[in-house]
Write an enzyme that holds these catalytic residues in place. Structure first.
Site, PDB file in Angstrom:
ATOM      1  N   ASP A 149      40.711  40.658  54.125  1.00 25.69           N
ATOM      2  CA  ASP A 149      39.283  40.576  54.304  1.00 25.69           C
ATOM      3  C   ASP A 149      39.109  39.594  52.802  1.00 25.69           C
ATOM      4  O   ASP A 149      40.258  39.471  52.012  1.00 25.69           O
ATOM      5  CB  ASP A 149      39.247  42.197  53.776  1.00 25.69           C
ATOM      6  N   ILE A 150      38.027  38.850  53.244  1.00 31.47           N
ATOM      7  CA  ILE A 150      38.064  37.980  52.330  1.00 31.47           C
ATOM      8  C   ILE A 150      37.808  38.385  50.764  1.00 31.47           C
ATOM      9  O   ILE A 150      36.923  39.584  50.958  1.00 31.47           O
ATOM     10  CB  ILE A 150      36.471  36.879  52.569  1.00 31.47           C
ATOM     11  N   GLU A 178      33.260  39.785  56.888  1.00 31.62           N
ATOM     12  CA  GLU A 178      34.583  38.901  56.130  1.00 31.62           C
ATOM     13  C   GLU A 178      35.659  39.475  56.552  1.00 31.62           C
ATOM     14  O   GLU A 178      36.950  39.201  55.909  1.00 31.62           O
ATOM     15  CB  GLU A 178      34.069  38.931  54.671  1.00 31.62           C
TER      16      GLU A 178
END
Length: 478
Positions: free
Chosen positions: A356-357, A399
């Site tokens: 996950d960004i 994301e």
């Protein structure tokens, strides 16, 4: 996919049916039109043209012969002055030159002398085979005839003679007279109609005997009753009117037009073989059909290509993320399911990395979705560059990304995951896009052969949340 190809086959079939149907319809209409034109225009016009030629070249000699037979001078000469051969010689010569005949002749029945424009030629006798024409003609009931013969005194080639009987004032037969004309121009005329217009022309007498024909298969004086294609139609042909017949012979269709020429008491036949006039139409039909089939093939090929490209695009969209070109969640599950089935047999390890960004929402809010999309694309490129062909890289959604490592244990997967994390953190391109370093939080876990795929991925997802909650920019194991 199969249903799409069924649609292609159906469309191609209807295109093919339309092409063949339209070509056949055009062919049938053209054939009917050609045959109608042949019946109503070509043959009647040809009859008229030939009749005009006959009037020009045959009727005039016929009238000249008739005039000679009724000439008072000629009758008086035969009865009273036959000894003066110079008179008849001059008379015959003047007729020949005045009307442009090949020859003029006179036979006295009393003396059996045969005269031409050159004077006395010979004495007619029954013993001489060359003189049989005279005695045959004399025995006829008709007052005139047209026949073809070779006369050595006039020409070595065949001549058409128009013979007329001469009667005195008491209607007693006293001799025969007439003219001879070349038939070469008539032959040429008949051959011209054959070569230029594909028409067969014949002349018959009232008994059905062939007087003249360009067809070498038929003999002069041969009766049409002895010719297979005409024998059943003799009565219909020998009508004193213009007539048109249709018949089939040896699988070919023919149209026969006939005309009675009263002035000569002969019948003119003009015959057309329908196939000779429809060859061009048939050739055009095959050309049109070939073009139509080729056109159908091209259209079908284009349709197949469009469908194939469309299907490939739809299949790609169904399996891959449009923005990053990574596998989507569905495709990831499908491939991972196969790998897990294989792993259960080979006992080779499989690990899943869930990414996950960090703070991605701020990037979208501060720099817009375009920059956010470019960030996602760059991270996808980093994931592909740092994984093997046997590994699966996918965009999970938003994301979030997921990577499966085939035949890789948990420790090795953890090392690779940290390597990827560090590359992303120190990426110059990402820093340029967001004006700061971009980091990720990730979780990695090893597949346990007794668990489900959902549970396997969920454990990696939980490990990612653990990394997120414990400070971000890190990888946690589960």
């Amino acid at each position: 996919m199969k249903s799409n190809y069924k649609i292609i086959v159906l469309i191609s079939f209807f295109l093919l049916l339309l092409s063949i149907g339209s070509s056949i319809s055009y062919f049938v209409v053209s054939m009917n039109s050609m045959e109608k034109q042949l019946k109503t225009q070509s043959l009647p016009l040809s009859i008229d043209n030939i009749y005009t030629e006959i009037q020009k070249h045959m009727i005039e000699p016929y009238l000249v012969s008739s005039m000679m037979a009724n000439d008072t001078f000629l009758k008086d000469w035969l009865v009273n002055d036959e000894k003066n051969t110079l008179k008849i010689q001059r008379y015959l010569d003047s007729i020949k030159n005045k009307y442009g005949m090949l020859a003029t002749f006179l036979v006295s029945d009393k003396s059996k002398n045969y005269y031409t424009e050159n004077g006395f030629i010979e004495k007619i006798t029954k013993e001489n085979s060359n003189n049989q024409w005279y005695f045959t003609f004399k025995a006829l009931e008709e007052k005139h005839e047209i026949n073809l013969d070779v006369n050595d005194h006039i020409s070595k080639s065949v001549i058409m003679f128009i013979n007329f009987k001469i009667f005195d004032d008491s209607f007693h037969y006293i001799g025969a007279t007439g003219v001879g004309i070349k038939i070469s121009y008539i032959k040429e005329m008949l051959q011209r109609f054959r070569n230029n217009y594909k028409l067969k022309v014949m002349f018959l007498d009232k008994e059905g005997n062939i007087i003249l024909s360009e067809n070498n298969n038929y003999n002069i004086d041969q009766n049409i009753a002895n010719i297979d294609e005409y024998k059943e139609k003799k009565n219909a042909i020998l009508q004193n009117s213009t007539n048109q017949l249709e018949y089939s012979y040896k699988s070919s269709k023919y149209i026969l037009s006939t005309k009675y020429i009263k002035e000569l008491d002969i019948y003119l036949l003009v015959e057309a073989k329908v196939n000779d006039f429809t060859q061009g139409t048939k050739k055009n039909f095959y050309i049109n059909l070939t073009i139509s089939l080729l056109f159908t093939l091209i259209i079908a090929t284009i349709i197949i290509k469009i469908f194939r490209d469309s299907n490939n695009k739809l299949e790609h969209l169904a399996k891959f993320d449009d923005l990053t070109n990574l596998s989507n969640r569905r495709n990831f599950y499908s491939i991972l399911e196969k790998y897990i089935s294989l792993s259960k047999r080979t006992m080779e390890p499989i690990c899943v990395l869930f990414i996950d960004i960090d703070n991605f929402k701020e990037i979208n809010d501060n720099y817009g979705h375009k920059i956010g999309d470019e960030v996602l694309q760059e991270i996808a490129s980093i994931l592909k560059a740092n994984s093997r062909d046997s590994d699966i890289c996918a965009r999970w959604g938003g994301e979030e990304f997921v990577v499966s490592f085939m035949n890789t244990n948990l420790e090795t997967s953890y090392i690779i995951a940290n390597k990827i994390r560090a590359i992303i953190e120190h990426s110059v391109k990402l820093r340029t896009l967001a004006s700061k370093s971009i980091t990720i939080s990730a979780g990695v876990t090893l597949y346990e052969h007794t668990e489900s795929i959902d549970n396997f991925v969920a454990r990696a997802d939980n490990a990612m949340y653990e990394a997120k909650h414990s400070g971000k920019n890190k990888v946690c194991k589960a």
